[in-house]
Design a protein around this motif. Structure first.
Motif, PDB file in Angstrom:
ATOM      1  N   CYS A  12      -4.628   7.935 -16.466  1.00  0.00           N
ATOM      2  CA  CYS A  12      -6.002   7.419 -15.806  1.00  0.00           C
ATOM      3  C   CYS A  12      -6.659   8.813 -15.447  1.00  0.00           C
ATOM      4  O   CYS A  12      -7.447   9.489 -15.950  1.00  0.00           O
ATOM      5  CB  CYS A  12      -5.230   7.194 -13.875  1.00  0.00           C
ATOM      6  N   THR A 137     -10.279   6.571  -7.785  1.00  0.00           N
ATOM      7  CA  THR A 137      -9.527   8.139  -6.895  1.00  0.00           C
ATOM      8  C   THR A 137     -10.649   8.749  -6.207  1.00  0.00           C
ATOM      9  O   THR A 137     -11.606   8.473  -5.949  1.00  0.00           O
ATOM     10  CB  THR A 137      -9.219   8.223  -8.357  1.00  0.00           C
ATOM     11  N   HIS A 146      -5.066  13.270  -1.934  1.00  0.00           N
ATOM     12  CA  HIS A 146      -6.152  12.051  -2.876  1.00  0.00           C
ATOM     13  C   HIS A 146      -4.964  10.708  -2.971  1.00  0.00           C
ATOM     14  O   HIS A 146      -4.087  10.929  -3.034  1.00  0.00           O
ATOM     15  CB  HIS A 146      -6.399  12.893  -4.213  1.00  0.00           C
ATOM     16  N   TYR A 147      -5.799  10.110  -3.170  1.00  0.00           N
ATOM     17  CA  TYR A 147      -4.760   8.193  -4.228  1.00  0.00           C
ATOM     18  C   TYR A 147      -5.758   8.548  -5.894  1.00  0.00           C
ATOM     19  O   TYR A 147      -5.995   8.631  -6.159  1.00  0.00           O
ATOM     20  CB  TYR A 147      -5.852   7.862  -2.982  1.00  0.00           C
ATOM     21  N   ILE A 148      -4.826   7.439  -5.925  1.00  0.00           N
ATOM     22  CA  ILE A 148      -5.348   6.544  -7.341  1.00  0.00           C
ATOM     23  C   ILE A 148      -4.664   5.022  -6.956  1.00  0.00           C
ATOM     24  O   ILE A 148      -3.768   4.793  -6.663  1.00  0.00           O
ATOM     25  CB  ILE A 148      -4.773   7.590  -8.602  1.00  0.00           C
TER      26      ILE A 148
END
Length: 213
Positions: A12, A137, A146-148
């Protein structure tokens, strides 16, 4: 498991796909099963969920059908649009009503998410042996992380990695069906009606993710 997660993150983060034309999609109504795993390998929760897309409502009941020693027993009814949620104890006919400081949903892509890339899980060349997914993201200011998130081309959430200062989690979804099988699960139980919102201690950030920390 750690190797698979690391590979996914690297894919990613190193994706070069330009995303000017990509806009976040929104998940449909769903039922299914959700697993929450810490990146230390601990199963924090496994349970059934019911999600209403338009009303932004989520019911998650864990450790019922497949209890494990490390899994938390939770029954949560989340109203993300209203900014409140209920911790329900059906056995004792009681619950707690709390405010949400972070309304980040575990099953829907936030409007301000950034597109990363389109990936193939498994084999793209063998019919029935691969899954094409979009990766998104974004940041979580309230949770300092944070996130994916990965979703299918039809916007069904597959998995989400959450990274915060204190911990990290992987949430994965299985056996997803595009219907709400029991609408009553998204209704506040009678024994919870009329409750005041509990005061949130200073420094506490109530969120769906915070329930597993």
């Amino acid at each position: 498991m750690y190797a698979a997660i690391t590979l996914f993150v690297l894919m990613c983060l190193t994706a070069t796909t330009h995303a000017e034309h990509h806009q976040p999609c929104h998940a449909p109504n769903m039922t299914g099963f959700m697993t929450v795993i810490s990146l230390k390998g601990e199963i924090r929760a496994f349970g059934a969920f019911t999600y209403e897309s338009m009303g932004k409502k989520l019911r998650f009941r864990s450790n019922e059908s497949h209890p494990t020693n490390t899994s938390l027993g939770l029954d949560l009814l989340m109203f993300f649009e209203e900014g409140v949620f209920y911790e329900i104890d059906s056995k004792n006919q009681s619950c707690e009503k709390k405010s949400l400081q972070s309304t980040l949903e575990p099953l829907d892509i936030p409007d301000d998410a950034t597109f990363l890339s389109t990936l193939h899980s498994g084999s793209p060349s063998i019919e029935g042996e691969g899954l094409k997914i979009n990766a998104w993201t974004g940041s979580m200011p309230e949770l300092k992380g944070h996130y994916i998130m990965s979703v299918t081309m039809g916007c069904l959430p597959v998995s989400t990695l959450y990274f915060t200062e204190s911990t990290s989690f992987l949430i994965s979804n299985t056996d997803v069906e595009l219907e709400i099988k029991d609408p009553d699960l998204l209704v506040v139980p009678s024994f919870c009606l009329g409750l005041p919102v509990e005061e949130t201690p200073e420094g506490t950030v109530n969120s769906f993710l915070n329930e597993f920390m």
